[in-house]
Motif scaffolding. Structure first.
Motif, short mmCIF file in Angstrom:
data_model
loop_
_atom_site.label_atom_id
_atom_site.label_comp_id
_atom_site.label_asym_id
_atom_site.label_seq_id
_atom_site.Cartn_x
_atom_site.Cartn_y
_atom_site.Cartn_z
N LYS A 190 41.11 120.41 -34.07
CA LYS A 190 39.25 119.05 -34.12
C LYS A 190 39.35 117.95 -35.46
CE LYS A 190 36.76 121.84 -30.83
NZ LYS A 190 36.67 121.47 -29.67
N VAL A 191 39.65 118.70 -36.61
CA VAL A 191 39.70 117.57 -37.64
C VAL A 191 40.75 116.98 -37.45
CG1 VAL A 191 40.55 117.80 -40.07
CG2 VAL A 191 39.39 119.85 -39.09
N ASN A 192 42.03 117.03 -37.27
CA ASN A 192 43.02 115.72 -36.77
C ASN A 192 43.76 115.77 -35.42
OD1 ASN A 192 44.88 114.03 -37.44
ND2 ASN A 192 45.49 114.92 -39.53
N PRO A 193 43.14 116.30 -34.27
CA PRO A 193 43.86 115.90 -33.32
C PRO A 193 44.87 114.66 -33.00
CG PRO A 193 41.82 114.55 -33.01
CD PRO A 193 42.24 115.10 -34.48
N SER A 194 45.33 113.96 -34.01
CA SER A 194 46.92 112.74 -33.66
C SER A 194 47.80 113.78 -34.05
CB SER A 194 46.84 111.62 -34.15
OG SER A 194 46.40 112.50 -35.43
N LYS A 195 47.96 114.79 -34.71
CA LYS A 195 48.76 115.89 -35.71
C LYS A 195 48.82 116.55 -34.97
CE LYS A 195 50.68 117.04 -40.29
NZ LYS A 195 50.66 116.68 -41.52
N TYR A 196 47.51 117.84 -34.56
CA TYR A 196 47.62 118.78 -33.99
C TYR A 196 46.71 118.67 -32.34
CZ TYR A 196 48.57 120.39 -38.55
OH TYR A 196 49.16 120.58 -40.56
N PRO A 197 47.70 118.22 -32.09
CA PRO A 197 47.08 117.87 -29.89
C PRO A 197 46.61 119.48 -29.80
CG PRO A 197 49.50 117.61 -29.69
CD PRO A 197 49.27 118.22 -31.52
N ASN A 198 45.46 119.28 -28.37
CA ASN A 198 45.16 120.28 -27.73
C ASN A 198 46.01 121.20 -27.39
OD1 ASN A 198 43.55 122.21 -26.67
ND2 ASN A 198 42.12 121.03 -26.44
N ARG A 199 46.26 122.53 -27.84
CA ARG A 199 47.13 123.40 -27.18
C ARG A 199 47.08 124.67 -25.66
NH1 ARG A 199 47.13 127.61 -30.41
NH2 ARG A 199 45.64 127.01 -31.47
N LYS A 200 45.70 123.75 -25.28
CA LYS A 200 45.09 123.92 -24.49
C LYS A 200 44.79 123.10 -22.74
CE LYS A 200 43.13 128.39 -26.39
NZ LYS A 200 42.41 128.84 -26.58
N LYS A 201 44.86 121.56 -23.98
CA LYS A 201 45.07 120.98 -22.71
C LYS A 201 46.17 120.54 -22.16
CE LYS A 201 44.23 115.82 -22.53
NZ LYS A 201 44.51 115.38 -23.10
N LEU A 202 45.76 120.22 -20.32
CA LEU A 202 47.09 119.92 -19.47
C LEU A 202 47.66 118.44 -19.66
CD1 LEU A 202 45.39 121.72 -15.92
CD2 LEU A 202 47.93 122.59 -18.26
N TYR A 203 48.67 118.25 -19.86
CA TYR A 203 49.03 116.72 -20.85
C TYR A 203 49.73 116.42 -19.10
CZ TYR A 203 47.55 117.39 -25.07
OH TYR A 203 46.89 118.27 -26.33
N ASN A 204 49.74 115.21 -18.87
CA ASN A 204 50.85 114.41 -18.52
C ASN A 204 51.97 113.54 -18.49
OD1 ASN A 204 48.87 114.51 -15.91
ND2 ASN A 204 47.60 113.51 -16.88
N GLU A 205 51.47 113.12 -19.51
CA GLU A 205 53.15 112.89 -20.40
C GLU A 205 53.18 113.25 -21.82
OE1 GLU A 205 54.42 109.55 -19.13
OE2 GLU A 205 52.76 109.67 -17.61
N PRO A 206 55.19 113.35 -22.10
CA PRO A 206 55.43 113.83 -22.91
C PRO A 206 54.38 113.31 -24.25
CG PRO A 206 57.61 112.93 -21.55
CD PRO A 206 55.97 112.14 -21.08
N ILE A 207 54.46 114.93 -24.75
CA ILE A 207 53.84 114.75 -26.18
C ILE A 207 54.66 115.89 -27.40
CG2 ILE A 207 52.35 116.82 -25.47
CD1 ILE A 207 49.82 115.41 -27.43
N LYS A 208 54.25 114.43 -28.79
CA LYS A 208 54.84 115.12 -29.74
C LYS A 208 54.45 116.53 -29.90
CE LYS A 208 56.23 112.23 -32.77
NZ LYS A 208 56.58 111.18 -33.88
N ALA A 209 54.65 117.48 -30.74
CA ALA A 209 54.48 118.31 -30.47
C ALA A 209 54.96 119.34 -32.48
CB ALA A 209 54.19 119.74 -29.61
N ASN A 210 54.37 120.07 -32.71
CA ASN A 210 54.91 120.25 -34.37
C ASN A 210 56.08 121.08 -33.96
OD1 ASN A 210 52.98 119.58 -35.59
ND2 ASN A 210 51.27 120.65 -35.65
N TYR A 211 55.68 122.05 -32.34
CA TYR A 211 56.76 123.38 -32.39
C TYR A 211 56.79 123.45 -30.97
CZ TYR A 211 54.12 127.07 -32.25
OH TYR A 211 52.92 127.75 -32.34
N VAL A 212 57.79 123.56 -30.11
CA VAL A 212 58.02 124.19 -29.06
C VAL A 212 58.64 126.25 -29.35
CG1 VAL A 212 58.12 122.20 -27.44
CG2 VAL A 212 59.94 123.57 -28.22
#
Length: 101
Positions: A4-26
């Motif tokens: 919530k505070v920094n969505p660009s650095k910490y993307p929503n883990r429960k959202k369904l994405y259509n494109e590859p997204i940078k993540a802190n880890y997989v």
């Protein structure tokens, strides 16, 4: 909270994405990397056992090699979390030791 505070650095883990997204880890159960990158960062940290290896590797890939982790939403798999271990206080203790390390 961080999502919530920094969505660009910490993307929503429960959202369904259509494109590859940078993540802190997989998750380690579905992590792929070049063997050369794995070797350059020293492989797995032997101080970690059973938990948080993927977080540690992702952090070292980024800090040492400038290589980010990415989530590719077009890929899918089934992971039976905890399937290789039985629930016990010893496993919980090991998890907390790794987290604190």
């Amino acid at each position: 909270f961080l999502e919530k505070v920094n969505p660009s650095k910490y993307p929503n883990r429960k959202k369904l994405y259509n494109e590859p997204i940078k993540a802190n880890y997989v998750q380690g159960s579905f992590m792929f990397t070049r063997a050369s990158s794995f070797e350059k960062v020293g492989g797995f940290d032997t101080n970690l056992f059973l938990y948080y290896e993927e977080s540690d590797l992702s952090m070292r890939f980024l800090k040492s090699l400038g290589q980010s982790s990415y989530l590719y939403p077009q890929q899918s798999y089934i992971h039976y979390k905890g399937g290789s271990t039985t629930k016990s206080i010893l496993i919980k203790i090991e998890q907390k030791i790794s987290l604190l390390y």
